[in-house]
Design an enzyme around this catalytic site. Structure first.
Site, short mmCIF file in Angstrom:
data_model
loop_
_atom_site.label_atom_id
_atom_site.label_comp_id
_atom_site.label_asym_id
_atom_site.label_seq_id
_atom_site.Cartn_x
_atom_site.Cartn_y
_atom_site.Cartn_z
N ARG A 71 33.35 27.45 24.43
CA ARG A 71 32.39 28.36 23.84
C ARG A 71 32.80 28.68 22.41
O ARG A 71 33.98 28.66 22.07
CB ARG A 71 32.33 29.67 24.65
CG ARG A 71 31.64 29.55 25.99
CD ARG A 71 31.45 30.90 26.65
NE ARG A 71 32.71 31.58 26.90
CZ ARG A 71 33.18 32.59 26.17
NH1 ARG A 71 32.47 33.08 25.17
NH2 ARG A 71 34.33 33.13 26.46
N TYR A 212 28.53 21.80 25.53
CA TYR A 212 29.61 22.24 26.43
C TYR A 212 29.36 23.57 27.11
O TYR A 212 28.98 24.56 26.46
CB TYR A 212 30.93 22.34 25.65
CG TYR A 212 32.16 22.15 26.53
CD1 TYR A 212 32.68 20.88 26.73
CD2 TYR A 212 32.77 23.22 27.17
CE1 TYR A 212 33.79 20.69 27.53
CE2 TYR A 212 33.88 23.04 27.98
CZ TYR A 212 34.39 21.77 28.16
OH TYR A 212 35.49 21.58 28.97
N LYS A 221 26.44 32.35 30.86
CA LYS A 221 26.81 33.46 29.98
C LYS A 221 25.61 33.97 29.18
O LYS A 221 25.47 35.18 28.98
CB LYS A 221 27.94 33.02 29.03
CG LYS A 221 29.18 32.46 29.72
CD LYS A 221 29.82 33.41 30.69
CE LYS A 221 31.17 32.88 31.18
NZ LYS A 221 31.75 33.76 32.21
N HIS A 241 30.45 40.81 34.46
CA HIS A 241 31.31 39.63 34.48
C HIS A 241 32.33 39.81 35.61
O HIS A 241 33.51 40.02 35.36
CB HIS A 241 32.00 39.53 33.11
CG HIS A 241 32.70 38.25 32.86
ND1 HIS A 241 33.67 38.11 31.89
CD2 HIS A 241 32.58 37.03 33.44
CE1 HIS A 241 34.11 36.86 31.90
NE2 HIS A 241 33.47 36.19 32.82
N SER A 263 40.14 36.76 30.60
CA SER A 263 40.52 35.38 30.89
C SER A 263 42.04 35.30 31.13
O SER A 263 42.79 36.18 30.73
CB SER A 263 40.11 34.46 29.76
OG SER A 263 40.66 34.91 28.55
N CYS A 265 43.71 35.60 33.92
CA CYS A 265 44.26 36.51 34.93
C CYS A 265 44.10 35.96 36.34
O CYS A 265 44.44 36.64 37.32
CB CYS A 265 43.60 37.88 34.83
SG CYS A 265 44.12 38.83 33.40
N ASP A 288 32.33 34.68 39.31
CA ASP A 288 32.26 34.96 37.87
C ASP A 288 31.30 36.08 37.47
O ASP A 288 31.62 36.86 36.59
CB ASP A 288 31.87 33.67 37.13
CG ASP A 288 32.14 33.74 35.64
OD1 ASP A 288 33.16 34.35 35.24
OD2 ASP A 288 31.34 33.22 34.85
N ARG A 380 37.20 21.36 32.82
CA ARG A 380 36.44 22.11 33.83
C ARG A 380 36.05 21.27 35.03
O ARG A 380 35.95 20.05 34.94
CB ARG A 380 35.14 22.62 33.18
CG ARG A 380 35.36 23.59 32.03
CD ARG A 380 35.62 24.98 32.54
NE ARG A 380 36.02 25.90 31.48
CZ ARG A 380 35.89 27.22 31.59
NH1 ARG A 380 35.37 27.75 32.67
NH2 ARG A 380 36.29 28.01 30.63
O1 TSX Z 1 45.98 33.70 39.61
C1 TSX Z 1 46.99 34.39 39.62
N1 TSX Z 1 47.04 35.51 40.43
C2 TSX Z 1 45.85 35.93 41.22
C3 TSX Z 1 45.80 35.20 42.48
C4 TSX Z 1 45.05 35.56 43.52
N2 TSX Z 1 48.06 34.04 38.82
C5 TSX Z 1 47.98 32.90 37.90
C6 TSX Z 1 47.47 33.41 36.56
C7 TSX Z 1 47.15 32.32 35.61
C8 TSX Z 1 45.71 31.98 35.59
C9 TSX Z 1 49.20 34.78 38.87
N3 TSX Z 1 50.36 34.67 38.20
C10 TSX Z 1 49.28 35.91 39.69
C11 TSX Z 1 48.19 36.28 40.51
O2 TSX Z 1 48.24 37.26 41.25
N4 TSX Z 1 50.51 36.47 39.49
C12 TSX Z 1 51.15 35.70 38.59
C13 TSX Z 1 52.51 35.94 38.08
C14 TSX Z 1 53.50 35.18 38.92
C15 TSX Z 1 53.75 33.85 38.66
C16 TSX Z 1 54.68 33.16 39.44
C17 TSX Z 1 55.35 33.81 40.46
C18 TSX Z 1 55.09 35.15 40.71
C19 TSX Z 1 54.17 35.82 39.94
N5 TSX Z 1 56.31 33.10 41.18
C20 TSX Z 1 57.14 33.56 42.17
O3 TSX Z 1 57.12 34.70 42.52
C21 TSX Z 1 58.00 32.57 42.81
MN MN Z 2 33.71 34.07 33.11
#
Ligand code: TSX
Ligand code: MN
Length: 600
Positions: A71, A212, A221, A241, A263, A265, A288, A380
């Site tokens: 975007r 895209y 969006k 959103h 984004s 998360c 989404d 994607r």
């Molecule tokens: O998606 C994630 N979530 C939500 C899942 C339902 N991620 C990935 C984010 C990048 C897009 C996460 N990363 C989450 C999370 O709840 N938490 C974390 C941070 C994290 C990363 C690795 C570990 C722990 C926490 N590894 C170990 O504990 C071994």
């Molecule tokens: Mn979105």
């Protein structure tokens, strides 16, 4: 199918055919035959690769032009009548001037191509919460993606009848063909000349130059968020959103939660999550966008206006999101992923070890350690939601699902506790309005820099964000407070003094959902804090977790000092909205300061 029974629609199509001058016009019926014909056409033209029928049946890979990979917020405009109505977070353009610019750009822009007329429904066809749009596009890639992401075809025209209202969307890749003998590019676009324009007053969208994602699939969006947010303001509902989850407890009763995250998360991971808590079940309604309207019983009901997922591929794996991996086993369109010699796709994070040899998204040979990523970071997948093994049975229910809780989240290393319950709808609106995320290792900007993204709507609100906050407050003030969803703020990303994540996240987040579920039922205990209600000692189920008492305290506590230091940052953020910041939110900030001062 030639024309519709809707004279205004027919006239609008005719006027655009005359102006854009396509060689052919095709009214889309949304059938499998149409999808197959278009994918065959794109494979023959070198725009698509059919993936291995054994490894990835019914699936195709597209590689975009390097200048058209995401975007483009700096080329996205809100063309409302008054300059003030777009607000400080949008690019405003004068509607008259923009119409003149677009007229020039769209003149004869479809020469040599087919104009596809795509009637689509956002939401189950005929649902009282759903809305109809028609996208005119010269991209068969867009048509195939719209087939998966929305409901396309005759049933939509039937609901539209002869005088129904619809959002008008005009889209062109902006690369006319000089004649039948000119070979087309594998990804036509006008990379230097993109315009993603919204006319909220007349519910119109015009998108030029990009093929895209959110720039081109106008239902997502552009329609379901930017235009719909304006409709929602005018009509007293919410276009947000947000993902939509169904949570079922071991005793068998279910609740629905909606959740907004900035984004990076893991929103799609949460929407498709496998809970670790025994006996608890999570199912997906949406990943989404949520459209929410009040039902006759006074509760807020949500639909997922989309019919598919347009998800970020890199990072998606059997570990991070097993249900997404199952969803995309077949009948999936991939864009800007790497291609394996066996005719499958690959991306960074799909497996620990990359395959020994690949073709990267730029169609070049790729080997591990070559210093480039094989897939584009914004690669994607597009896939029908019904392929998700944990798709909730009621995801297409026309009346939607009643929302019990709304979650806001962000990526914060300190400051924000694992979960915090808002005291009231107004306080929850305040928490949503100060939502922020810290930058990860991004290409630009400082790592760790706090960026505010209120309600995750910053790039998607079709009007002034100050007015948007006021709309949220009004929705709460006019509803029956007892029936409103409760509002929570979550943070899966808190770190300890050594920079290690304090919370394991992923499926363990079901423990947070359980606490929220039980709070809504009036069962779980909470302890007051200056920022809201936190889980009381013992209230968060941490059974069989490897989490020390110290870690648990660290991840759930309110850090008074950090919040004190955040106040000026919040004031600066609020300063952007000037006179349009609702007084009630300024008051919430004052009240927060006072409660923090009381703890010193
Ligand atoms: O998606 C994630 N979530 C939500 C899942 C339902 N991620 C990935 C984010 C990048 C897009 C996460 N990363 C989450 C999370 O709840 N938490 C974390 C941070 C994290 C990363 C690795 C570990 C722990 C926490 N590894 C170990 O504990 C071994
Ligand atoms: Mn979105």
């Amino acid at each position: 199918m030639a024309e519709s029974a809707h004279p205004e629609l027919n006239a609008w199509v005719k006027a655009n055919v005359e102006h854009c001058a396509p060689d052919r016009v095709h009214w889309c019926d949304g059938s499998a035959a149409e999808f197959d014909a278009l994918t065959a056409l794109m494979v023959n033209a070198g725009m698509a690769v059919r993936l291995s029928e054994t490894k990835r049946p019914g699936s195709f890979l597209f590689r975009s032009s390097p200048g058209d990979v995401a975007r483009v917020e700096n080329r996205t405009y809100i063309c409302s009548e008054h300059v003030g109505d777009a607000g400080p977070t949008n690019n405003w353009a004068d509607p008259g001037e923009m119409r003149a610019t677009l007229k020039g750009l769209f003149k004869d822009c479809m020469r040599g191509r087919t104009m596809y007329v795509v009637p689509y429904s956002m939401g189950p066809v005929g649902s009282p919460i759903a809305g109809i749009g028609v996208e005119l596009t010269d991209s068969p890639y867009v048509v195939c993606n719209m087939h998966l992401m929305t409901r396309v075809g005759a049933p939509v025209l039937k609901v539209l009848g002869h005088d129904g209202t619809f959002v008008r969307g005009l889209h062109s890749v902006g690369q006319p063909l000089k004649g039948p003998l000119q070979p087309d590019s594998p990804w036509p676009c006008d990379a230097e000349n993109k315009y993603i324009c919204h006319f909220p007053d007349s519910r119109e969208i015009a998108s030029y130059g990009s093929g895209y994602g959110g720039n081109a699939l106008l239902g997502k969006k552009c329609h379901a968020l930017r235009i719909a947010s304006v409709q929602a303001r005018d009509e007293g509902w919410l276009a947000e959103h947000m993902l939509i989850l169904k949570v079922t407890c071991p005793r068998g009763s279910s609740k629905y939660f909606a959740a907004a995250f900035p984004s990076a998360c893991g929103k799609t991971n949460l929407a498709l999550m496998n809970p670790t808590l025994p006996g608890w079940k999570i199912e997906t309604v949406g990943d989404d966008i949520a459209w929410m309207k009040f039902g006759s019983d006074g509760r807020l009901y949500a639909i997922n206006p989309e019919a598919g997922f347009f998800g970020v591929a890199p990072g998606t794996s059997v570990d991070s999101n097993p249900n997404a991996m199952k969803t995309i086993e077949r009948n999936t369109l991939f864009t800007n992923c790497a291609l394996t010699p066996g005719g499958d796709v690959w991306w960074e994070g799909m497996s620990k070890e990359p395959p020994p040899a690949l073709t990267d998204w730029l169609r070049r040979p790729w080997a591990p350690g070559c210093g480039r990523t094989a897939a584009h970071p914004n690669a994607r997948f597009t896939v029908a939601a019904k392929q998700n093994p944990i798709c909730a049975g009621e995801w297409e229910q026309p009346e939607g699902v009643p929302i019990s809780a709304i979650l806001f989240g962000g990526r914060r290393a300190s400051m924000v506790p694992l979960v915090n319950e808002a005291l009231t709808w107004q306080h929850g609106t305040f928490l949503g309005s100060i939502m922020a995320s810290e930058r990860t290792a991004a290409a630009t900007g400082t790592v760790g820099e706090v960026r505010f993204d209120p309600m995750a709507m910053l790039p998607f609100c079709g009007y002034h964000m100050g007015d948007y906050f006021a709309h949220w407050l009004k929705v709460g003030a006019t509803a029956d407070a007892e029936k409103l969803p409760r509002i929570y703020f979550v943070n899966w990303f808190r770190r300890d003094g050594q920079g290690r994540f304090l919370w394991p996240g992923y499926g363990e987040n079901s423990r947070v959902l359980k606490w929220i579920f039980e709070r809504v039922d009036g069962k779980a205990q909470a302890a007051p804090s200056p920022i809201g209600n936190l889980p009381a000692p013992g209230a968060l189920d941490t059974a069989s977790m490897k989490l020390s008492a110290e870690q648990l305290n660290e991840v759930t506590r309110c850090n008074i000092g950090n919040w004190h230091r955040e106040i000026p940052t919040i004031e600066q953020h609020y300063g952007r909205f000037g006179q349009r910041l609702p007084a009630a939110l300024a008051q919430e900030l004052k009240d927060l300061k006072q409660r923090l001062d009381g703890e010193r």
